[in-house]
Design a protein around this motif. Structure first.
Motif, PDB file in Angstrom:
ATOM      1  N   ILE A   1      37.238  51.870  37.090  1.00  0.00           N
ATOM      2  CA  ILE A   1      38.251  50.910  37.562  1.00  0.00           C
ATOM      3  C   ILE A   1      38.295  50.905  39.087  1.00  0.00           C
ATOM      4  O   ILE A   1      38.488  49.869  39.715  1.00  0.00           O
ATOM      5  CB  ILE A   1      39.620  51.228  36.912  1.00  0.00           C
ATOM      6  N   LYS A   2      38.068  52.067  39.688  1.00  0.00           N
ATOM      7  CA  LYS A   2      38.082  52.147  41.161  1.00  0.00           C
ATOM      8  C   LYS A   2      36.924  51.351  41.752  1.00  0.00           C
ATOM      9  O   LYS A   2      37.094  50.625  42.744  1.00  0.00           O
ATOM     10  CB  LYS A   2      38.002  53.608  41.615  1.00  0.00           C
ATOM     11  N   ASP A   3      35.746  51.474  41.152  1.00  0.00           N
ATOM     12  CA  ASP A   3      34.580  50.722  41.652  1.00  0.00           C
ATOM     13  C   ASP A   3      34.814  49.223  41.517  1.00  0.00           C
ATOM     14  O   ASP A   3      34.511  48.446  42.424  1.00  0.00           O
ATOM     15  CB  ASP A   3      33.317  51.098  40.857  1.00  0.00           C
ATOM     16  N   ILE A   4      35.336  48.827  40.372  1.00  0.00           N
ATOM     17  CA  ILE A   4      35.556  47.391  40.136  1.00  0.00           C
ATOM     18  C   ILE A   4      36.606  46.863  41.105  1.00  0.00           C
ATOM     19  O   ILE A   4      36.448  45.797  41.708  1.00  0.00           O
ATOM     20  CB  ILE A   4      35.979  47.150  38.671  1.00  0.00           C
ATOM     21  N   ALA A   5      37.676  47.660  41.302  1.00  0.00           N
ATOM     22  CA  ALA A   5      38.784  47.213  42.163  1.00  0.00           C
ATOM     23  C   ALA A   5      38.330  47.098  43.614  1.00  0.00           C
ATOM     24  O   ALA A   5      38.692  46.154  44.318  1.00  0.00           O
ATOM     25  CB  ALA A   5      39.949  48.190  42.041  1.00  0.00           C
ATOM     26  N   LYS A   6      37.524  48.058  44.045  1.00  0.00           N
ATOM     27  CA  LYS A   6      37.066  48.098  45.442  1.00  0.00           C
ATOM     28  C   LYS A   6      36.337  46.804  45.800  1.00  0.00           C
ATOM     29  O   LYS A   6      36.442  46.291  46.899  1.00  0.00           O
ATOM     30  CB  LYS A   6      36.136  49.319  45.586  1.00  0.00           C
ATOM     31  N   ASN A   7      35.576  46.286  44.820  1.00  0.00           N
ATOM     32  CA  ASN A   7      34.735  45.121  45.098  1.00  0.00           C
ATOM     33  C   ASN A   7      35.316  43.813  44.583  1.00  0.00           C
ATOM     34  O   ASN A   7      34.632  42.793  44.622  1.00  0.00           O
ATOM     35  CB  ASN A   7      33.345  45.329  44.456  1.00  0.00           C
ATOM     36  N   MET A   8      36.561  43.834  44.103  1.00  0.00           N
ATOM     37  CA  MET A   8      37.034  42.626  43.407  1.00  0.00           C
ATOM     38  C   MET A   8      37.082  41.400  44.303  1.00  0.00           C
ATOM     39  O   MET A   8      36.906  40.274  43.837  1.00  0.00           O
ATOM     40  CB  MET A   8      38.374  42.868  42.690  1.00  0.00           C
ATOM     41  N   GLY A   9      37.275  41.622  45.623  1.00  0.00           N
ATOM     42  CA  GLY A   9      37.313  40.484  46.544  1.00  0.00           C
ATOM     43  C   GLY A   9      36.017  39.694  46.536  1.00  0.00           C
ATOM     44  O   GLY A   9      36.017  38.468  46.711  1.00  0.00           O
ATOM     45  N   SER A  10      34.907  40.372  46.308  1.00  0.00           N
ATOM     46  CA  SER A  10      33.612  39.676  46.349  1.00  0.00           C
ATOM     47  C   SER A  10      33.074  39.368  44.954  1.00  0.00           C
ATOM     48  O   SER A  10      32.002  38.781  44.816  1.00  0.00           O
ATOM     49  CB  SER A  10      32.596  40.537  47.116  1.00  0.00           C
ATOM     50  N   THR A  11      33.807  39.785  43.914  1.00  0.00           N
ATOM     51  CA  THR A  11      33.294  39.507  42.554  1.00  0.00           C
ATOM     52  C   THR A  11      34.155  38.483  41.821  1.00  0.00           C
ATOM     53  O   THR A  11      34.010  38.304  40.612  1.00  0.00           O
ATOM     54  CB  THR A  11      33.264  40.802  41.705  1.00  0.00           C
ATOM     55  N   GLY A  12      35.060  37.815  42.546  1.00  0.00           N
ATOM     56  CA  GLY A  12      35.867  36.779  41.875  1.00  0.00           C
ATOM     57  C   GLY A  12      37.338  36.816  42.248  1.00  0.00           C
ATOM     58  O   GLY A  12      38.107  36.002  41.767  1.00  0.00           O
ATOM     59  N   GLY A  13      37.715  37.766  43.098  1.00  0.00           N
ATOM     60  CA  GLY A  13      39.099  37.766  43.568  1.00  0.00           C
ATOM     61  C   GLY A  13      39.991  38.714  42.800  1.00  0.00           C
ATOM     62  O   GLY A  13      39.516  39.551  42.016  1.00  0.00           O
ATOM     63  N   PRO A  14      41.296  38.598  43.028  1.00  0.00           N
ATOM     64  CA  PRO A  14      42.260  39.551  42.443  1.00  0.00           C
ATOM     65  C   PRO A  14      42.124  39.646  40.920  1.00  0.00           C
ATOM     66  O   PRO A  14      41.798  38.661  40.249  1.00  0.00           O
ATOM     67  CB  PRO A  14      43.623  38.963  42.815  1.00  0.00           C
ATOM     68  N   ILE A  15      42.410  40.824  40.418  1.00  0.00           N
ATOM     69  CA  ILE A  15      42.366  41.040  38.971  1.00  0.00           C
ATOM     70  C   ILE A  15      43.780  41.370  38.501  1.00  0.00           C
ATOM     71  O   ILE A  15      44.410  42.299  39.027  1.00  0.00           O
ATOM     72  CB  ILE A  15      41.406  42.189  38.608  1.00  0.00           C
ATOM     73  N   SER A  16      44.241  40.584  37.548  1.00  0.00           N
ATOM     74  CA  SER A  16      45.561  40.880  36.998  1.00  0.00           C
ATOM     75  C   SER A  16      45.592  40.496  35.534  1.00  0.00           C
ATOM     76  O   SER A  16      44.688  39.835  35.027  1.00  0.00           O
ATOM     77  CB  SER A  16      46.658  40.151  37.779  1.00  0.00           C
ATOM     78  N   GLY A  17      46.622  40.939  34.881  1.00  0.00           N
ATOM     79  CA  GLY A  17      46.843  40.557  33.488  1.00  0.00           C
ATOM     80  C   GLY A  17      48.264  40.064  33.369  1.00  0.00           C
ATOM     81  O   GLY A  17      49.147  40.509  34.105  1.00  0.00           O
ATOM     82  N   HIS A  18      48.462  39.146  32.458  1.00  0.00           N
ATOM     83  CA  HIS A  18      49.780  38.551  32.350  1.00  0.00           C
ATOM     84  C   HIS A  18      50.061  38.329  30.879  1.00  0.00           C
ATOM     85  O   HIS A  18      49.163  38.006  30.117  1.00  0.00           O
ATOM     86  CB  HIS A  18      49.776  37.212  33.107  1.00  0.00           C
ATOM     87  N   HIS A  19      51.307  38.515  30.506  1.00  0.00           N
ATOM     88  CA  HIS A  19      51.645  38.165  29.124  1.00  0.00           C
ATOM     89  C   HIS A  19      53.083  37.703  29.053  1.00  0.00           C
ATOM     90  O   HIS A  19      53.971  38.314  29.631  1.00  0.00           O
ATOM     91  CB  HIS A  19      51.459  39.342  28.172  1.00  0.00           C
ATOM     92  N   GLU A  20      53.273  36.621  28.336  1.00  0.00           N
ATOM     93  CA  GLU A  20      54.651  36.211  28.085  1.00  0.00           C
ATOM     94  C   GLU A  20      54.774  35.664  26.678  1.00  0.00           C
ATOM     95  O   GLU A  20      53.897  34.954  26.184  1.00  0.00           O
ATOM     96  CB  GLU A  20      55.142  35.195  29.116  1.00  0.00           C
ATOM     97  N   SER A  21      55.871  36.070  26.039  1.00  0.00           N
ATOM     98  CA  SER A  21      56.107  35.642  24.660  1.00  0.00           C
ATOM     99  C   SER A  21      57.497  36.116  24.243  1.00  0.00           C
ATOM    100  O   SER A  21      58.205  36.752  25.025  1.00  0.00           O
ATOM    101  CB  SER A  21      55.071  36.268  23.721  1.00  0.00           C
ATOM    102  N   VAL A  22      57.832  35.788  23.015  1.00  0.00           N
ATOM    103  CA  VAL A  22      58.914  36.500  22.333  1.00  0.00           C
ATOM    104  C   VAL A  22      58.167  37.386  21.348  1.00  0.00           C
ATOM    105  O   VAL A  22      57.763  36.926  20.279  1.00  0.00           O
ATOM    106  CB  VAL A  22      59.874  35.531  21.616  1.00  0.00           C
ATOM    107  N   PRO A  23      57.883  38.622  21.728  1.00  0.00           N
ATOM    108  CA  PRO A  23      56.953  39.431  20.937  1.00  0.00           C
ATOM    109  C   PRO A  23      57.404  39.578  19.484  1.00  0.00           C
ATOM    110  O   PRO A  23      58.574  39.878  19.223  1.00  0.00           O
ATOM    111  CB  PRO A  23      56.952  40.794  21.642  1.00  0.00           C
ATOM    112  N   ASP A  24      56.509  39.367  18.568  1.00  0.00           N
ATOM    113  CA  ASP A  24      56.865  39.549  17.161  1.00  0.00           C
ATOM    114  C   ASP A  24      56.687  41.025  16.783  1.00  0.00           C
ATOM    115  O   ASP A  24      56.265  41.837  17.604  1.00  0.00           O
ATOM    116  CB  ASP A  24      56.039  38.630  16.254  1.00  0.00           C
ATOM    117  N   GLY A  25      57.024  41.341  15.548  1.00  0.00           N
ATOM    118  CA  GLY A  25      56.793  42.704  15.074  1.00  0.00           C
ATOM    119  C   GLY A  25      57.898  43.692  15.367  1.00  0.00           C
ATOM    120  O   GLY A  25      57.650  44.894  15.482  1.00  0.00           O
TER     121      GLY A  25
END
Lengths: 159, 747
Positions: free
Chosen positions: B573-597
């Protein structure tokens, strides 16, 4: 109402402020000195969230006037750690998960420190009665009592 | 089996220090009242001294003339035309034509100091026409009771009901008459519980700012910043997106900080004062008089049981007052009260009744403790009468997966049987009892909740992760969310920072309520982390020139899988993060819902008491909480929820109550007289975490906050009967009441 100039020592530092004679020590600590670690939970001396020591005596700072601090030595939660080094009580509280919301925590830490200075080897009952003036609504006190007992034991070991 | 012994997960189930611990033991953490702003004014509120009064005239001229006063507001400064719950909120924020309870806000002032604001409040002159009032639920439901508000009843209320009944509930199944016929013993009893307050130690506090352009900001102690935004906007007629609400650290809530009280007043005052920020901090007596305690209840329960302990039918009829507005949790009480039992024939009837008291708010498992007090007390009494073991009777009738709940739905995976079996084996049950001592058991139930949830997780340049969540951390949820995200990403717990963010930073989030934060926010954060992992695998695949599907995530690194396994060294993850600017930009995850279960949660408590026959004082000797957590992410904070819930229940059972005088005024609005449990009242609170994982959550979480307040009320009453032979049916079971009951039983 004209204000009164007060000079006092808080956590080892000499400080001065202008107090309205109606203001409590808690008001002065929080609003004039920016020491917001002491909390107001009731304003009637029933919850202990504003606990500080004045010349070594544990008091509810909401029950003392700010002008009465003249010439005294006040200790608050902000002075409890020694720089980066936490007091054993502070560390034990975090390790024991002895706080949930954390609002009562400063007052309980100040009160517990005052206990251990008086009685380094308290029984569980003694801790419970000493802290009976500090309300905690989150924890049911179990982990608080354990943290104080363990801090006491640690401090006795270190002495 | 204690979670700590299961090595299924690297981090989930461990007990690291909470991330906000240092701030909270040093006094640095900033709560509602701890913030000031440049140009800040202080607000204060004038409150009604009457339980019920027409407001004839408010003269604010003397207050306005006081030096230092910058704004005064009354209801005349609020928009008109609101309806339904929005009108209720506005009316509760500030009285209109009538003061509806002792403590109802009448006017508010902003001044350059707190002392001036309080002085100005005293200069406001109000002409009242005092009206007859009613504060007790059984009085309020009488046909000739003073009418709190004409036309407040909704469509559920049949013709001809008493005027203060504003909602009516009726549901059930089977044939209760036939069920009672099948029983060997049918008993019917009436019970009452008094209103109690959540009793959070931090009084409500906010700092609001609103300009003439309708743009505003607020710093506030709340369980839900979006609720504050939506409710303030509705009450003041604002555009919600123009109001930015930032939650402070919160000094306890237990449901009581999921709504508005004085928050709109700070905004209205600020706007009138030219946009200067206005801070309002409630006093404790304002909190007790004018925020939202829970409802008081009057309940009739009838149960049929065979001589071997099988429940054949039950009927529950509950009346609750939740103040001068609709919303007493009588429906929740009915849903929960029989939920632990498989009964074919059930009937539920409920009345939501208005009275001259403050508008109730949620309090930890709203409604469930009252209903449990009635049902669990009666079942216990019937067990004693039939000489049956109360644990065996509970087990015999326990609901299991696939059973239809008493209130309708079919249970998914639940752990009641596991909880009861674990309880029965606990050593506390075999401790011998002495004279004047008794043991009581009771079960409790809470649905748990999902709710609107929006979470963002971003990878930092160094491969650490920040998580933005919308649910304020009221008892260690930053720790549990960090554990789940770190577990998912395969990084260290310390490499995750969980930030509770303001309303401008995420989509709508419901508050931290309904035991939902670790379930819903934790689930959304885990899904967000998985989305980031997918993106990191894609970056690695691009780098290696292989198919994205041929990359897997193991221990915090992307590695080639399938036919490419071993072709390239893992990319951390450190290697990927270090280079993220040149491999496609910021990396994030997002989720929104009314979670079921959502996974429901059952608990069982066992308490030993000793009753002093001379004073009537009940002392808690031993206390055990057993509850199904699904999975304990951070077991220390799960135990903390169990212990805290139990002790709030102990307070409700033994001490706490709203005491109204004949004049309709609250007689105990300070902590000296509203007496909550203190450390010397209590023993250690033993806990046992049962884990029947919830299949609806990535780590099995159910939610643990609320169930624990439910069993103490009946468990302690049951223990008192064991100790004294006397059945207490009206809470709180104070020494005075117990002594009177003891004397009556000896006559």
């Amino acid at each position: 109402m004209s204000k009164i100039h007060v000079t006092t020592v808080v956590n080892g530092d000499e400080v001065e402020f202008l107090a309205d004679p109606r203001e409590t020590l808690l008001d002065c600590l929080r609003d004039h000195l920016g020491l917001t670690g002491s909390k107001e939970g009731c304003g009637t001396g029933d919850c202990g969230a504003c606990s500080v020591t004045v010349d070594g005596v544990l008091v509810s700072s909401c029950l003392m006037l700010g002008v009465e601090a003249q010439g005294k030595r006040i200790a608050t939660i902000e002075g409890m750690a020694n720089g980066e080094e936490l007091h054993p009580l502070q560390r034990q509280f975090v390790e024991h998960a002895a706080l949930q919301c954390g609002f009562c925590t400063p007052g309980i830490l100040v009160a517990a420190k005052a206990l251990l200075e008086k009685n380094p080897d308290p029984t569980e009952t003694e801790v419970r009665y000493w802290l009976a003036g500090n309300l905690c609504r989150c924890t049911g006190y179990d982990k608080i009592i354990r943290a104080v007992m363990d801090a006491a034991s640690e401090m006795r070991g270190a002495a | 089996m204690p979670k700590d012994d299961i090595k299924e997960f690297r981090l989930v189930g461990t007990r690291p220090n909470r991330p906000d611990g240092l701030d909270k033991v040093t006094g640095r953490a900033r709560y509602g009242a701890d913030i000031t702003a440049p140009g800040m004014l202080w607000g204060a509120v004038l409150r009604s001294p009457h339980a019920h009064a027409k407001i004839l005239k408010i003269d604010t001229s003397k207050a306005e003339a006081l030096t230092g006063v910058k704004a005064v507001v009354t209801r005349a400064d609020f928009p008109t035309g609101l309806t339904g719950e929005e009108w209720n909120l506005q009316e509760n924020t500030m009285a209109g034509e009538k003061a509806l309870y002792d403590g109802h806000a009448i006017a508010a002032v902003a001044a350059t100091s707190s002392l001036i604001a309080q002085e100005a409040v005293r200069l406001i002159e109000v002409d009242y026409e005092v009206l007859p009032h009613v504060t007790d639920v059984d009085d309020a439901i009488k046909p000739d009771a003073p009418v709190i508000r004409e036309g407040a009843a909704d469509a559920s209320v049949p013709e001809g009901m008493p005027p203060n009944v504003v909602k009516y509930f009726e549901f059930g199944r089977g044939d209760t008459a036939a069920g009672f016929k099948d029983a060997d013993l049918v008993m019917e009893r009436s019970f009452k519980t008094e209103a109690t307050h959540q009793g959070y130690i931090e009084p409500h506090a906010c700092l609001g700012q609103l300009g003439a352009d309708g743009k505003g900001e607020m710093w506030v102690c709340t369980q839900g910043q979006w609720f504050i935004r939506q409710m303030c906007s509705a009450v003041l007629g604002l555009n919600a997106a123009q109001l930015r609400v930032t939650p402070s650290e919160i000094g306890g809530g237990f449901g009581g900080k999921t709504t508005i009280f004085m928050e709109p007043l700070s905004l209205a005052l600020s706007q009138k004062a030219g946009g200067r920020p206005v801070k309002i901090v409630m006093s404790r007596s304002e909190v007790l008089r004018a925020t939202g305690p829970t409802a008081s209840a009057s309940m009739d329960v009838k149960i049929g049981m065979t001589k071997d302990g099988k429940l054949t039918a039950a009927r529950a009829e509950f009346r609750m007052q939740g103040g001068a507005f609709p919303g007493a949790p009588v429906d929740m009480a009915l849903y929960c009260c029989l939920a632990p039992y498989k009964i074919e024939n059930v009937e539920h009837i409920g009345y939501d009744v208005l009275a001259n008291r403050p508008k109730c708010a949620a309090y930890r498992a709203p409604g469930s403790p009252m209903g449990a007090f009635a049902v669990e007390s009666l079942i216990d009494e019937m067990c004693r009468k039939l000489d049956l073991d109360p644990m065996e009777v509970r087990l015999k009738n326990a609901v299991r997966e696939g059973d239809q709940a008493s209130y309708g739905p079919t249970f998914g995976s639940i752990g009641l049987v596991e909880v009861l079996e674990a309880t029965a084996k606990h050593p506390n049950l075999s401790v011998p009892l002495g004279p004047n001592q008794g043991r009581g058991v009771a079960s409790g139930y809470w649905f748990n909740h999902n709710g609107e949830t929006s979470v963002s997780m971003a990878i930092s340049e160094d491969g650490t992760a920040q998580v933005s969540v919308g649910t304020p951390d009221i008892g260690g949820s930053r720790a549990s969310i960090a554990l789940m995200v770190a577990e998912t990403l395969g990084i260290a717990y310390e490499d995750v920072r969980v930030n509770v963010v303001e309303t401008g930073a995420l989509g709508v989030n419901e508050p931290t309520h309904g035991s939902r934060a670790t379930f819903a926010t934790g689930k959304a954060a885990t899904i967000a982390a998985r989305a980031a992992i997918k993106e990191m695998c894609r970056r690695a695949a691009n780098e290696w020139g292989i198919d994205e599907e041929a990359v897997e995530w193991v221990d915090g690194a992307a590695q080639p899988a399938g036919p490419n396994a071993g072709d390239y060294p893992p990319m951390s993850i450190k290697d990927i993060a270090k280079n993220m600017g040149s491999t496609g930009g910021p990396i994030s995850g997002h989720h929104e819902s009314v979670p079921d279960g959502v996974g429901a949660s059952f608990g069982c408590h066992v308490v030993d008491v000793e009753v002093d026959p001379e004073t009537g004082l009940t002392k808690i000797l031993r206390y055990l909480v057993v509850q199904d957590a699904g999975r304990a992410i951070h077991p220390s904070y799960v135990e903390g929820q169990y212990q805290g819930g139990a002790v709030q229940g102990i307070g409700w059972a033994l001490n706490e109550e709203y005491v109204y005088g004949k004049d309709g005024r609250l007689q105990n609005p300070i902590f000296l007289d509203y007496r909550m449990p203190v450390a010397s009242d209590l023993p250690m609170i033993d806990t046992m975490i049962v884990e029947v994982p919830n299949p609806g959550h990535p780590f099995g979480v159910r939610g643990v906050g609320e169930t624990g307040i439910t069993p103490p009320l009946p468990a302690i009453a049951n223990a008192i009967q064991g100790a004294t032979g006397v059945r207490m049916s009206h809470l709180p079971m104070t020494p005075t009441k117990v002594l009177a009951a003891l004397k009556a039983s000896q006559e």
